[in-house]
Motif scaffolding. Structure first.
Motif, short mmCIF file in Angstrom:
data_model
loop_
_atom_site.label_atom_id
_atom_site.label_comp_id
_atom_site.label_asym_id
_atom_site.label_seq_id
_atom_site.Cartn_x
_atom_site.Cartn_y
_atom_site.Cartn_z
N VAL A 194 0.84 -1.19 0.00
CA VAL A 194 0.00 0.00 0.00
C VAL A 194 0.88 1.25 0.00
O VAL A 194 1.65 1.46 0.93
N GLN A 195 0.75 2.06 -1.03
CA GLN A 195 1.62 3.24 -1.18
C GLN A 195 1.03 4.52 -0.60
O GLN A 195 1.76 5.39 -0.15
N ASP A 196 -0.30 4.63 -0.62
CA ASP A 196 -0.91 5.88 -0.18
C ASP A 196 -0.78 6.05 1.33
O ASP A 196 -0.89 5.07 2.09
N THR A 197 -0.55 7.27 1.76
CA THR A 197 -0.39 7.56 3.18
C THR A 197 -1.51 8.45 3.71
O THR A 197 -1.47 8.89 4.86
N ALA A 198 -2.51 8.73 2.88
CA ALA A 198 -3.58 9.63 3.29
C ALA A 198 -4.93 8.92 3.22
O ALA A 198 -5.10 7.82 3.69
#
Length: 409
Positions: A194-198
């Motif tokens: 998972v790349q998204d942090t938001a």
């Protein structure tokens, strides 16, 4: 990523507490007013309702107000509460950091506003504790949910989920509800991907889990919108669209190791007696692709037939749909992503197309020989029946020859 634990799970370390079964994370940013009543209410509910040891982790996303001090005080006053400080913002970043280091077998999170009725928490985590499911989500859009919110947020939420179904073939009903849980062993495998942090973190996690064949349990929730929500809808929507594009591209090109993830975590359905593994799902997906191809073929044939002969119209219509059919079945029916082998598959698909052409053209020739005065309706009916027969032949050859060396999804 820098994290600081302001206190341990025992509320200061003075009292021994067993390893929790459930770790509930509350990600916060500048929530000095709402944090204390939220944590106290949640702690009282878990103490009185959950028959297992629990932990509440307050994940502070670089707050600039008094939130860290409120969190630290709560961790000292309430057993089973700890506070973690992150020096960077991002709900997804906070969840990934806490979930990655937690020792609880079941991990959950909820928004600090407690928009979701806590009565849904036990139904949410019970299937994960029992091992029946891998992830669980609260859903405001499934049957049985009771939601109070304005029309703008309702329309945005439904449009977003329709977009996910169309762009990423998602089958879960509500990606954005801040009320989710996951098994620790599953999180350990998926979180590194998972790349998204938001805010897109939830969607990316769910799509990857679904593509890996994991079981996602949905709980209809009672949900009341927080009128003080500070989410920037426009900025979040733009970020979500970028996330959908990035994730869709990764899935389409094979950049994401979904096959490996599926082999490690996926649940294979028990096949019916005498039915090869994967056949049922392949038939359903192939039928969907075949239906779309047949409709496209009929439209193209009918249009071309107005300007050319039946044989030429049949040839061109089959050729156009054959290429699209092979590409769609390669990805959707047999689960093959990336460019490797694509040219060979198309060549073999064209060979199958030639057989289909022979079948449909032979049918038209036979019709002309038997009933030379047959009208357009009869002609079109014969072509449709012959095309359906060619579709059956196409599936058998694709499964055993074109894509036979690849494992079914």
């Amino acid at each position: 990523m820098t994290t600081t634990t302001l206190s341990d799970a025992a509320g200061g370390g003075a009292t021994f507490r067993p390893v929790p079964v459930l770790d509930v994370v509350i990600p916060v940013y500048n929530e000095e007013i709402d944090l204390e009543p939220c944590v106290r209410r949640l702690h009282a509910y878990l103490t009185g309702s959950l028959p297992y040891p629990f932990r509440i982790t307050i994940a502070d996303n670089a707050s600039t107000d008094k939130t860290p001090y409120v969190a630290a005080a709560l961790s000292q006053q309430l057993p089973g509460v700890r506070a973690v400080r992150l020096e960077q913002k991002g709900r997804g970043r906070a969840l990934a950091a806490v979930w990655s280091t937690s020792d609880a077998p079941v991990l959950a999170y909820m928004d600090v506003d407690l928009s979701t009725d806590l009565a849904a928490l036990l139904p949410l985590v019970a299937p994960l504790i029992s091992g029946h499911s891998d992830l669980a989500i609260g859903s405001r859009l499934s049957r049985g949910a009771r939601v109070v919110r304005g029309p703008k947020r309702e329309i945005i939420s439904r449009c977003y989920n329709v977009l996910l179904r169309g762009a990423l073939a998602a089958r879960f009903s509500d990606a954005q509800c801040g009320f989710k849980a996951i098994r620790k062993d599953v999180a350990e495998r998926i979180l590194p991907l998972v790349q998204d942090t938001a805010w897109f973190f939830d969607t990316e996690l769910l799509v990857l889990a679904e593509r890996a064949g994991l079981r996602i349990h949905e709980v209809p929730v009672d949900w009341v919108d927080d009128p003080d929500s500070r989410v920037d809808i426009v900025a979040t929507a733009i970020a979500d669209l970028r996330g959908i594009w990035r994730l869709g591209r990764g899935l389409a090109t094979g950049a994401l190791p979904i096959g490996d993830l599926r082999r490690q975590l996926g649940r294979d359905a028990t096949p019916a007696a005498g039915v090869p593994v994967g056949l049922a799902g392949q038939l359903v997906r192939f039928a969907g692709v075949g239906l779309a191809s047949t409709l496209a073929y009929i439209v193209i044939f009918a249009l071309l037939r107005t300007v050319t002969g039946a044989q030429a119209a049949n040839l061109l219509a089959l050729l156009v749909t054959a290429v699209g059919n092979t590409a769609a079945n390669r990805r959707l029916t047999f689960g093959i992503a990336g460019r490797r082998g694509a040219v060979r598959h198309q060549a073999q698909g064209l060979s199958v197309f030639v057989l289909g052409l022979a079948l449909t053209s032979g049918s038209l020739a036979a019709l002309t020989a038997v009933a030379p005065q047959a009208g357009r309706f009869v002609e079109l009916t014969v072509v449709i029946l012959a095309n359906l027969a060619a579709t059956v032949l196409r599936f058998l050859l694709m499964r055993t020859w074109v894509f036979g060396s690849h494992r079914a999804r």
